[in-house]
Scaffold this motif. Structure first.
Motif, short mmCIF file in Angstrom:
data_model
loop_
_atom_site.label_atom_id
_atom_site.label_comp_id
_atom_site.label_asym_id
_atom_site.label_seq_id
_atom_site.Cartn_x
_atom_site.Cartn_y
_atom_site.Cartn_z
N GLU A 1 2.00 2.64 5.50
CA GLU A 1 2.94 3.74 5.70
C GLU A 1 3.92 3.36 6.79
N LEU A 2 5.19 3.62 6.52
CA LEU A 2 6.24 3.34 7.49
C LEU A 2 7.38 4.31 7.24
N GLU A 3 7.89 4.88 8.30
CA GLU A 3 8.99 5.84 8.21
C GLU A 3 8.64 7.02 7.31
N GLY A 4 7.39 7.45 7.38
CA GLY A 4 6.95 8.63 6.64
C GLY A 4 6.77 8.44 5.15
N GLN A 5 6.74 7.19 4.69
CA GLN A 5 6.57 6.92 3.26
C GLN A 5 5.54 5.83 3.06
N GLN A 6 4.83 5.92 1.95
CA GLN A 6 3.87 4.87 1.57
C GLN A 6 4.61 3.76 0.83
N TRP A 7 4.31 2.52 1.18
CA TRP A 7 4.92 1.36 0.54
C TRP A 7 3.82 0.48 -0.04
N PRO A 8 3.88 0.15 -1.33
CA PRO A 8 2.85 -0.70 -1.95
C PRO A 8 2.83 -2.12 -1.39
N THR A 9 4.00 -2.62 -1.02
CA THR A 9 4.12 -3.98 -0.47
C THR A 9 5.24 -4.01 0.56
N ALA A 10 5.26 -5.05 1.36
CA ALA A 10 6.36 -5.24 2.32
C ALA A 10 7.68 -5.42 1.58
N GLU A 11 7.63 -6.03 0.41
CA GLU A 11 8.85 -6.25 -0.38
C GLU A 11 9.47 -4.93 -0.83
N HIS A 12 8.63 -3.96 -1.20
CA HIS A 12 9.14 -2.64 -1.58
C HIS A 12 9.95 -2.04 -0.43
N TYR A 13 9.37 -2.07 0.77
CA TYR A 13 10.06 -1.51 1.94
C TYR A 13 11.36 -2.25 2.20
N TYR A 14 11.27 -3.56 2.28
CA TYR A 14 12.44 -4.37 2.61
C TYR A 14 13.57 -4.18 1.61
N GLN A 15 13.27 -4.28 0.32
CA GLN A 15 14.33 -4.17 -0.69
C GLN A 15 14.95 -2.77 -0.70
N SER A 16 14.15 -1.75 -0.48
CA SER A 16 14.70 -0.38 -0.51
C SER A 16 15.66 -0.16 0.66
N LYS A 17 15.47 -0.85 1.75
CA LYS A 17 16.32 -0.68 2.93
C LYS A 17 17.71 -1.29 2.76
#
Length: 161
Positions: free
Chosen positions: A32-48
């Motif tokens: 969890e980061l920034e109030g959202q669940q992320w399946p992978t680090a890539e999900h978080y990074y690409q969405s940003k």
């Protein structure tokens, strides 16, 4: 022409897109980061990378880290954050540091690298990896080595000799 970099023969190397490597950005380590669940680090990074919520949500909902990577690179010029190049290292560092804090197996895999130089082996990405000519920035490896140093300083954990 170019000389072979012999120092790259004695490193811990991995691929950013290897789902089986705990240090990869696509490995299945939810956080969890920034109030959202992320399946992978890539999900978080690409969405940003993007500003439109529809793009962000499509990436966040991707079935795998590999799919998030593809979606994040699909719209290269459309809807991308203007200051992305300045923020990309910070966003990746946030994701990987959070991943290490949540998953003991990832932290241990990182600490098990000892004092070795960590190298992302991408031949096609000279920013995140070493690139085809071995002169890339290896930013992914640098981030992991920075996180490793921070963990050691925080917990006084040093490699055994």
């Amino acid at each position: 022409m170019f000389e072979h970099d012999a120092s790259l023969e004695r490193v811990f190397s991995f691929s950013r897109l290897d789902v089986n490597s705990p240090l990869s950005t696509v490995s299945h380590h939810r956080f969890e980061l920034e109030g959202q669940q992320w399946p992978t680090a890539e999900h978080y990074y690409q969405s940003k990378k993007f500003v439109k919520s529809v793009d962000l949500q499509e990436i966040a909902d991707a079935a795998s880290g590999e799919e998030a990577y593809k979606l994040g690179n699909r719209w290269w010029k459309f809807g991308k954050a203007k200051d992305w190049k300045q923020k990309r290292r910070v966003m990746m560092t946030r994701a990987l540091y959070t991943k290490v804090q949540v998953h003991e197996t990832v932290k241990q895999a990182l600490l098990d690298t000892g004092d070795e130089r960590i190298v992302e082996t991408s031949l096609y990405d000279p920013y995140w990896g070493i690139g085809r000519d071995q002169r890339g920035e290896n930013m992914m490896g640098q981030i992991w080595m920075d996180i490793r140093a921070k963990i050691r300083a925080k917990g006084k954990v040093y490699p055994s000799s």
